[in-house]
Write a protein that holds these residues in place. Sequence first.
Motif, PDB file in Angstrom:
ATOM      1  N   GLY A 163      -7.843   3.946   2.395  1.00  0.00           N
ATOM      2  CA  GLY A 163      -7.463   2.874   3.301  1.00  0.00           C
ATOM      3  C   GLY A 163      -8.049   3.166   4.659  1.00  0.00           C
ATOM      4  N   ILE A 164      -8.764   2.209   5.236  1.00  0.00           N
ATOM      5  CA  ILE A 164      -9.497   2.477   6.464  1.00  0.00           C
ATOM      6  C   ILE A 164      -9.252   1.382   7.493  1.00  0.00           C
ATOM      7  CG2 ILE A 164     -11.632   1.365   5.659  1.00  0.00           C
ATOM      8  CD1 ILE A 164     -13.097   3.851   6.934  1.00  0.00           C
ATOM      9  N   ASN A 165      -9.039   1.782   8.735  1.00  0.00           N
ATOM     10  CA  ASN A 165      -8.814   0.848   9.834  1.00  0.00           C
ATOM     11  C   ASN A 165     -10.151   0.552  10.508  1.00  0.00           C
ATOM     12  OD1 ASN A 165      -6.055   1.284   9.304  1.00  0.00           O
ATOM     13  ND2 ASN A 165      -5.993   2.964  10.776  1.00  0.00           N
ATOM     14  N   LEU A 166     -10.680  -0.620  10.248  1.00  0.00           N
ATOM     15  CA  LEU A 166     -11.992  -0.956  10.783  1.00  0.00           C
ATOM     16  C   LEU A 166     -11.924  -1.418  12.231  1.00  0.00           C
ATOM     17  CD1 LEU A 166     -13.388  -2.873   7.689  1.00  0.00           C
ATOM     18  CD2 LEU A 166     -14.110  -0.618   8.498  1.00  0.00           C
ATOM     19  N   ALA A 167     -10.927  -2.243  12.547  1.00  0.00           N
ATOM     20  CA  ALA A 167     -10.809  -2.824  13.887  1.00  0.00           C
ATOM     21  C   ALA A 167      -9.357  -2.776  14.327  1.00  0.00           C
ATOM     22  CB  ALA A 167     -11.330  -4.267  13.875  1.00  0.00           C
ATOM     23  N   GLN A 205       1.060   0.294  15.832  1.00  0.00           N
ATOM     24  CA  GLN A 205       1.002   1.246  16.936  1.00  0.00           C
ATOM     25  C   GLN A 205       0.945   2.696  16.476  1.00  0.00           C
ATOM     26  OE1 GLN A 205       4.300   0.365  19.502  1.00  0.00           O
ATOM     27  NE2 GLN A 205       3.381  -1.510  20.274  1.00  0.00           N
ATOM     28  N   LEU A 206       1.778   3.058  15.479  1.00  0.00           N
ATOM     29  CA  LEU A 206       1.825   4.446  15.035  1.00  0.00           C
ATOM     30  C   LEU A 206       1.641   4.525  13.529  1.00  0.00           C
ATOM     31  CD1 LEU A 206       4.812   5.918  17.078  1.00  0.00           C
ATOM     32  CD2 LEU A 206       2.381   6.245  17.515  1.00  0.00           C
ATOM     33  N   GLY A 245       0.824  -1.198   0.000  1.00  0.00           N
ATOM     34  CA  GLY A 245       0.000   0.000   0.000  1.00  0.00           C
ATOM     35  C   GLY A 245       0.864   1.256   0.000  1.00  0.00           C
ATOM     36  N   ILE A 246       0.369   2.293  -0.656  1.00  0.00           N
ATOM     37  CA  ILE A 246       1.158   3.523  -0.763  1.00  0.00           C
ATOM     38  C   ILE A 246       0.393   4.694  -0.163  1.00  0.00           C
ATOM     39  CG2 ILE A 246       2.556   2.843  -2.735  1.00  0.00           C
ATOM     40  CD1 ILE A 246       0.585   4.258  -4.561  1.00  0.00           C
ATOM     41  N   GLY A 247       1.156   5.596   0.455  1.00  0.00           N
ATOM     42  CA  GLY A 247       0.588   6.810   1.014  1.00  0.00           C
ATOM     43  C   GLY A 247       1.146   8.025   0.301  1.00  0.00           C
ATOM     44  N   VAL A 298       0.560   0.827   5.583  1.00  0.00           N
ATOM     45  CA  VAL A 298       0.408  -0.540   6.082  1.00  0.00           C
ATOM     46  C   VAL A 298      -1.059  -0.954   5.976  1.00  0.00           C
ATOM     47  CG1 VAL A 298       0.742  -2.067   8.056  1.00  0.00           C
ATOM     48  CG2 VAL A 298       2.354  -0.193   7.634  1.00  0.00           C
ATOM     49  N   SER A 299      -1.287  -2.133   5.385  1.00  0.00           N
ATOM     50  CA  SER A 299      -2.655  -2.522   5.017  1.00  0.00           C
ATOM     51  C   SER A 299      -2.928  -3.961   5.418  1.00  0.00           C
ATOM     52  CB  SER A 299      -2.848  -2.365   3.504  1.00  0.00           C
ATOM     53  OG  SER A 299      -2.386  -1.111   3.044  1.00  0.00           O
ATOM     54  N   PRO A 300      -3.101  -4.232   6.716  1.00  0.00           N
ATOM     55  CA  PRO A 300      -3.274  -5.611   7.171  1.00  0.00           C
ATOM     56  C   PRO A 300      -4.590  -6.224   6.730  1.00  0.00           C
ATOM     57  CG  PRO A 300      -3.661  -4.079   8.971  1.00  0.00           C
ATOM     58  CD  PRO A 300      -3.147  -3.265   7.824  1.00  0.00           C
TER      59      PRO A 300
END
Length: 250
Positions: free
Chosen positions: A142-146, A152-153, A54-56, A63-65
Amino acid sequence: MALTQALQNQLPEKWRAGLQVFDRIDSTNLEAARQLESDPQLPLLLVASAQTAGIGRRGRTFVSPAATGLYWTAVFTLPAATPQGLVTPAAGVALQAAVTSALDVPTQLKWVNDLINASGKVAGILAQAASGNCPHLIVGIGINLAPDPKRQLAAPGQPIGSLLPAIPDDATKAALVAQWAAHFDSLLRQAHLIMPAFRAHAAWLGELVTLSEPAHVTVGRLVGFADDGAIILDTANGEQQFHDGTLRRR
């Protein structure tokens, strides 16, 4: 795949034909750029459950778990009356609205391309012009659902947050993407609504902030946003407008 069917059921009709869903991919933005080389029918919507590269912004890694996040890219032709500089704010406003509607979670827009809540950064947006003379735009989310215990950062001093305590089902994920697409389409057709909506949900208004550009750092109070999407800071040299940079709270 359940997510594919849920998306087909919920997406606005214009996005269904160009929908592609991946369990894992290097980057939905990179795949969009590759597909544009073959002149596909637009719009395209690429959705992935995990990214390996993933690119920013500015070439940073995003980071795209798997499972705990969701990643998608829209490829489209911008309406002629909508300035390209308002695409990222429009994507952010649409995402904030979709998160509120689909997940019932309050968030704020951190200029220029992040969504935050009390736990930290919960989403990032990357808008890119297609290479060469291609007139199309690529917008990645890109979205952090859980929560992901391995992360951590998001960046130095910027904690990673999440929207929900646990991973949602596929119908909820599909509702989030579908509502984002609907809001985004509507805003691009009514560009005059973008910045008023952005201002209504912007983070840190009235607070002291630091804006870091590649060659300069500015400290000031965040007093607003211009109609073209620029941030307005009240600095030691008076009010100044900026179109790019990384914003941090003092």
